[in-house]
Enzyme design. Sequence first.
Site, mmCIF file in Angstrom:
data_model
loop_
_atom_site.group_PDB
_atom_site.id
_atom_site.type_symbol
_atom_site.label_atom_id
_atom_site.label_comp_id
_atom_site.label_asym_id
_atom_site.label_seq_id
_atom_site.Cartn_x
_atom_site.Cartn_y
_atom_site.Cartn_z
ATOM 1 C CB SER A 54 11.202 1.303 -10.549
ATOM 2 O OG SER A 54 11.993 1.205 -11.717
ATOM 3 C CG HIS A 83 8.220 -3.643 -14.242
ATOM 4 N ND1 HIS A 83 8.344 -3.491 -15.602
ATOM 5 C CD2 HIS A 83 9.488 -3.599 -13.752
ATOM 6 C CE1 HIS A 83 9.636 -3.352 -15.918
ATOM 7 N NE2 HIS A 83 10.331 -3.419 -14.814
ATOM 8 C CB CYS A 85 -0.973 -0.006 1.185
ATOM 9 S SG CYS A 85 -2.283 1.228 1.023
ATOM 10 N N GLY A 86 1.688 1.381 -1.017
ATOM 11 C CA GLY A 86 2.447 2.614 -1.248
ATOM 12 C C GLY A 86 1.629 3.502 -2.169
#
Lengths: 493, 488
Positions: A414, A132, A45-46
């Site tokens: 990222s 991704h 939960c970012g």
Amino acid sequence: MANYFNTLPLREQLNQLGVCEFMDNSEFSDGVNALKGKKIVIVGCGAQGLNQGLNLRDSGLDVSYALRKEAIEQKRDSWKNATSNNFNVGTYEELLPTADLVINLTPDKQHTAVINAVMPLMKQGATLSYSHGFNIVEEGMQIRKDITVIMVAPKSPGSEVRSEYVRGFGVPTLIAVHPENDPEGKGLAWAKAYCVGTGGHRAGVLLSSFVAEVKSDLMGEQTILCGLLQTGSILSFDKMVEKGIDAGYASKLVQYGVEVITEALKHGGVSGMMDRLSNVAKVKAFELSEELKDIMRPLFQKHQDDIMSGEFSRTMMEDWANGDANLLKWRAETGETAFEKTPAGDVKIGEQEYFDNYLLMVAFVRAGVELAFETMVEAGIKPESAYYESLHETPLIANTIARKKLFEMNRVISDTAEYGCYLFDQACKPLLADFMKKIDTDVVGKNYNEGKDGSVDNQQLVAINEVLRNHPVEIVGTKLRKAMTAMKAIKTA
Amino acid sequence: MEPLVRITGLNLRYQQKQVLNNLGWTIQHGENWLLGGASGSGKTSLAKIIAEMQSAAGELKIDFNKKSRLPAEVLFVESWYRFKNIEGLSNFYYQQRYTSLQANETVTVKAELQHYGKDKNLEFEEAEKLMEALNFSALKNSQLLELSSGEHKKLQLVKALWLKPQLLIIDQPYTGLDALSRRKLNGLLDEAVAAGVQLILICNDKELPASINCYAEIENGQLKRLDSQDEISVSYQRQSKDLPDFLQVRPGYTSDEILRMIDVSIRYGDKQVLKNINWEVRAGEKWLLQGPNGSGKSTLLSLINGDHPQSYANNFYLFGNKRGSGESIWDIKQHTGIISPEFHWYFDATSTVWQSIASGFYDSVGLYRQLPFSKSAKVDELIEFFELTEHKNDLLSALPLGKQRLVLLARTIIKNPELLILDEPCQGLDQQQTAYFNQLVDELSVNGMTIIYVGHFASALPSCLEKRIELNEGEVVAIETLAESCLA
């Protein structure tokens, strides 16, 4: 685990690299129906996790969050994000066994550990979603054969995914189904419904594959999107200071210039950006960028080759195993550059001045976008995919530099992108040493048009315009932007 | 002694329009001005020119009192205040105020004031007194993003009164303030004048600080000095006319129950914003929602409009369906039209008037779709009705505030919604504009639209309202018919 791409025969490699279809709006007429009443559990939960969850719930879907026991017990940020917005939160053991769709939105680096913990708990016939493909393609993660594996990847930071949704819009999104894991044939329908739930269907959806997404995404972020913007920014700043331009002015020109300049890409592509220059300046920028393309082409090719062969991910994973030694060293070095340490001066710079006084960046952007696109297409990636991973994303990344310089860019992207960015930057700076020796303040720091009467050779100008407008990135870009006419340019700042 | 301000031969054009035409104005020491008059007459532009926030042709000379201990500066408090988060972004969507994570990206009121005080070399104690006087102290530790529009205005006023510049110009000083705060503000302004501040207030309100002693308006681009406030010209009265046909029918109700709340509560951490709210609204009712600044009105409305993430943890029904039973927020918004100062702040600044109104069909902020012919004909009709045809292709942000509000009203009713939510729709508008707006609401209400209207001043409300709910500190303190409240 073996690199998945390298286990494929050439024909299947080409086949998967070539999946690429811009989806028509009518393909989403079924809305979120495929996921109605299904239990969706998001792991992590970012920024992406929270904002995608908020959108999915506001689209009428049943969303909860699975967090690790320690995150819940210690009331970490992820726990606070989820509970303070009234989501149901539980441990993996509590939530995963009943989940119909598990959405993995943890950082790339944690994927192997997360999936190893998640997979045994998932029920028969459930679906697992990634944003991704690195874990599947590069790390070769094998997913249980009864599980469907899909990808839904919004091409914007999490906060944008949310703010565009609540405005009644969305962000461009890439979706895919892993051919090794589609036992029931439901993957595409679920990916489409998930995409509708986040609002992505309103902003243009590209049907891709795990392989095409990874190989193009890595290439784009390492070269034009992050690597070249970093190299170009540092070299430009250093040159101006060396030549006596006020450091505060130089810092501001570089920090905000890259955003203003790339904003022009959004609407008119590379030629639209070049058209912001006067005729004389355009000729100069064209010449510089041609030279830059010649110098940098072997480096772009090396990056693409290493990505295709798996060499890049192998060395990066070595660094992971080595406690991120290289990543941390390069990050510290970037933080110590003069550009990063000099605050933007309190000077007013008009919109057009960013073009006139920062012609060098225009040349960098044109060279980088075209090179990245050309190199990807030569390697078997389809032009539409290559467009998204080069030209389309450049303004989005440039915006992060405008916020808080390279620190912010490298914080938002990222870990994989950050690593690749430094790798490129390390190699590119020495490569451009001779080129930069010839550069003076007429192309960076001062107005190029000053003291010139503005006349150019007409034939030369016509020829340049023709080269710019007929480049394949312009041709596919015009087509894709047109397909998005009903939508509005994504706001990034 | 030289006058404080001497303006001669000021000219300002906006596109094709001559806004200020060879304007002259002299402000002597000791004078405190009210600048009134019609919307779009150039009042705000003139103020910005004096504050050197905008340039124009002509001469402006400001002669500060060198002996005064007050800062030799002109401070302009804008009618609206756009705040930014730590990263300097100002493009949040207003709904993000309710999402927990986002709030942490702006600074707190206290941090903001400390920064300001340090910058301007001011004693923090003084700010605390002002916050106390304006009933603002409780919000000291709130994030800027969490403030309501009225609270933002107060923060700007605290800063201005704290600084005490030699010339203080306030555009619409009473915007978003309740009756008590208005009175207190007038007292504080008088105290500032006693300390040596000179005032220019831009508004058409009647209750002013006692220290106001000069009056003017702008007419045909020139300053016209008046003897009293009563001489300020009243803009033309609107002729009542027929609504477009598509608005002369009763909205298509799917349920007779518009909303039903059962013990609804909202809290952020330790802060209780709504407490055990029980409220029912039936189709066709016209409600007035009242309460002091910060009493929870906006939060309550955000629940009704599907915007609040804590909706999912509460027990309430919208349009006959239980909230959180699988409907999307777009399903909810289809039934409603909403207008609020916050919504206006965050509205897409790149939309034209036509696009803004058309976007109401899809409840989106900005238009992202092609309209079918039947819908675009309705947009044209409504633009005609609101007398906005000449502005049809103008950017919304280029219009005066009052006209922008009309455009957003048109946007909210374009689909003839079941429920019309008007949250302080007249904030920032002067009395004539308010009267015009409310007359329109009355015309619209005739055919059975349900209305929830938030407003402060009893004198400036549409006459159609029949019921009243009042909040205080997040609790319902009154639910009654308006006749009862008049008797009380």
